[in-house]
Design an enzyme around this catalytic site. Sequence first.
Site, PDB file in Angstrom:
ATOM      1  N   GLY A 154      -9.015 -32.910 -26.707  1.00  0.00           N
ATOM      2  CA  GLY A 154      -9.720 -31.883 -27.468  1.00  0.00           C
ATOM      3  C   GLY A 154      -8.868 -31.118 -28.459  1.00  0.00           C
ATOM      4  N   THR A 155      -7.638 -31.584 -28.708  1.00  0.00           N
ATOM      5  CA  THR A 155      -6.765 -30.851 -29.633  1.00  0.00           C
ATOM      6  C   THR A 155      -6.827 -31.397 -31.052  1.00  0.00           C
ATOM      7  OG1 THR A 155      -4.947 -32.212 -28.778  1.00  0.00           O
ATOM      8  CG2 THR A 155      -5.138 -29.990 -27.903  1.00  0.00           C
ATOM      9  N   SER A 162       8.658 -28.859 -11.485  1.00  0.00           N
ATOM     10  CA  SER A 162       9.016 -27.573 -12.076  1.00  0.00           C
ATOM     11  C   SER A 162       8.831 -26.389 -11.138  1.00  0.00           C
ATOM     12  CB  SER A 162       8.202 -27.351 -13.350  1.00  0.00           C
ATOM     13  OG  SER A 162       6.827 -27.313 -13.049  1.00  0.00           O
ATOM     14  N   LYS A 213       2.898 -23.172 -20.496  1.00  0.00           N
ATOM     15  CA  LYS A 213       3.270 -22.301 -19.379  1.00  0.00           C
ATOM     16  C   LYS A 213       3.440 -20.856 -19.838  1.00  0.00           C
ATOM     17  CE  LYS A 213       5.430 -25.969 -16.662  1.00  0.00           C
ATOM     18  NZ  LYS A 213       6.682 -26.520 -16.107  1.00  0.00           N
TER      19      LYS A 213
END
Length: 780
Positions: A359-360, A679, A722
Amino acid sequence: MSELIETLPVVALRGMTILPDMVIHFDVSRERSVKAIEEAMLRDQRVFLVTQKDVQVDNPGSEDLYRIGTIASVKQVIKMPQKIIRVLAEGLERGEWSHFSEEGEYLEAEIIRFEKDTELEALPETAREAMTRNLAEIFSLYCRENGKMGKDTERQILEEHELEKLMSQVIINLPLFYEDKQKLLEAVNLSDRYELLCLLMDKEIEIMRFKKDLQQKVKTHVDKNQREYLLREELKVIREELGEDNTLTDADHFTEEVKKLKASKEVKEKLNKEISRFKNMGMNSSESAVLRGYIETMLELPWDKASRDSSDLKRAEEILNADHYGMEQVKERVLEYLAVRILTKKGSSPILCLVGPPGTGKTSIARSIARALNKKYVRISLGGVRDEAEIRGHRRTYVGAMPGRIATGMKQAGVKNPLMLLDEIDKVSSDYKGDTSSALLEVLDSEQNSRFQDHYVELPMDLSEVLFIATANDVQTIPRPLLDRMELIEVSSYTENEKVHIAREHLISKQMEKNGLKDDQLTISPKALEALIHSYTREAGVRQLERKIGEVCRKAAREILEQKKKSVKLTENNLEKYLGKPRYHYDMANETDEIGIVRGLAWTSVGGDTLQIEVNIMPGKGDISLTGQLGDVMKESARTGLSYIRSVSDRYGIDKKFFREHDIHIHIPEGAVPKDGPSAGITMATAMLSAITCIPVYAHVAMTGEITLRGRVLPIGGLKEKLLAAKNAGIKTVIVPEKNRRDVEEISNEIKKGLEIVYAEQMEDVLKIAFQEASHGDKK
């Protein structure tokens, strides 16, 4: 029904039904059935024959058998090889079992006999005669349509004038399925049996008539084709005799097309050779159609035909900026390509791969690039493609052969220098038919694709002037050799501010036009748009946002028609009226510092998110529990973090016996959602140390990074997403690995504004911020 008769041995039949008055041979091989026949021969030679419902069942019980069967008399038993016995039996009368015994060596049942049907005797003589004649007529019609019933057999059956006996003879001689025969057996009442028999024969007659019609149509079609072939051959001979063979044939037409074709000498020679073969081949042969398709495909391919690219750098920039907000990296790379193209007059076409969440705008930017460069646009969807022939084409020797998707795309474009979009390149797969990603290696290698070999075309195709743009959601699933041939451009998630701009400049007008609204009929206030993005969507791109705007437009259109409104205004106050209650709530930072609770940062396919990691310490024997659907990588990070804590336990005054006498439980809420990734190491280690030492963790700090056994902090990915998640959650301080400093510098100030970003090389750097800041209330 009459009195209970004596118990009879039972034989279960597979795929056949025996009726009264029927004399038939059948083979018996199952041990229980053989024992039942032997027992019948020892008694009075009577046996109960019943059909089983499922032919696959080897040891049928009472539930596997029909209730009604036939009491039969065994006339003869012959032993055959391989423990098979052949039985000759005559059906005597219908019966129904009432009690079934499966315990012995053979099946036994108590059989109830049916009383003689008095319905026939109660009928008038004329009614019985009418039924007999009707049945005889239907049977005669059936015999005529069937054509396989012997005349003697037909005559012998029709000589019977008693209705019940005539019905029995007809049923015995009809080639029905055993299920239909079972229905006739269960029709105890004479009138029911008569009606069912007539229906079955009518059905069979209709089926045979349809079959004859189909056969006649096929025969007619074959005769017509044969007649046309003979007429064409005659016409050809007549024209040759008269010297009038001047009509332009298909082969002549192909030859004229080859002369006009812009192609190399090699291509034209190949085509002329195939046309010559086509000319000498019969028109009705199957290979003629294959050759025709091949020649037509070759003529449609753009061998040396190219379109003129735009050389207006400013116009290209204007188109890209008008069509898409942001995406600076992509626009910059395209303009660089165009600049090189203008200077060198040719320049090699790059192979770009746009990587980012769904969707970008990866697919839509490719269309805009084609428009900016004035190139033909072709989209090839690779999602789920697992056959190598989809890329390289099928060899012509196969039935139904066709060119691959690349050659088909070139044919569709009509020029040899289009923009070709390879959509979802990370979702190609492989199976026994070949590896699709390996087939793409030649396509996407600028050193090799000038002579790309398609199996169907058989001649090298020049793809060096094609501008390839690939799209992918995840780089990890693209094979390394394929990834090495492409230039990666990351299309990252949009900030809320970017989504506001995209909605204002593109989405709202697009959806209003799609839903028939004029500019003045719907107004969306800035606050309402921000609230819509924040509370009703959670995604990296703008697809869900576009759907929500479309939903508002549809409701506005209905209000304008039903309530005769001139316009609708969407504000922050009436947003719930149009879209319902808010769907998403961000997990905000805690108000107070807590022991054993640390906020981590995670990357998901729809953007960033925060994870609250909780740790509890309990008396036990040194076990570690991990809950919340954690993946293997996160479990290993937790164990690594614990090993590090144990190695520095003296520094924090932790008793040596502590780890043997206590259990540690690590939990990440939303247990139904699977979580994994490298992470969360420093986050889990900080939470465990806080719970063990009872030192509270600063509530407004979040962190991301992997930990080693010696406490080093390793770099991670997805930093932009993030940091966005941390900002939305109201976090003030974010701890990131020192080696990610360069990535942070590339992120726009709009995202970093309001966040204090602290870099950590060692675990001590992380703990200094997480623990020391918690002791200073003035920093909150």
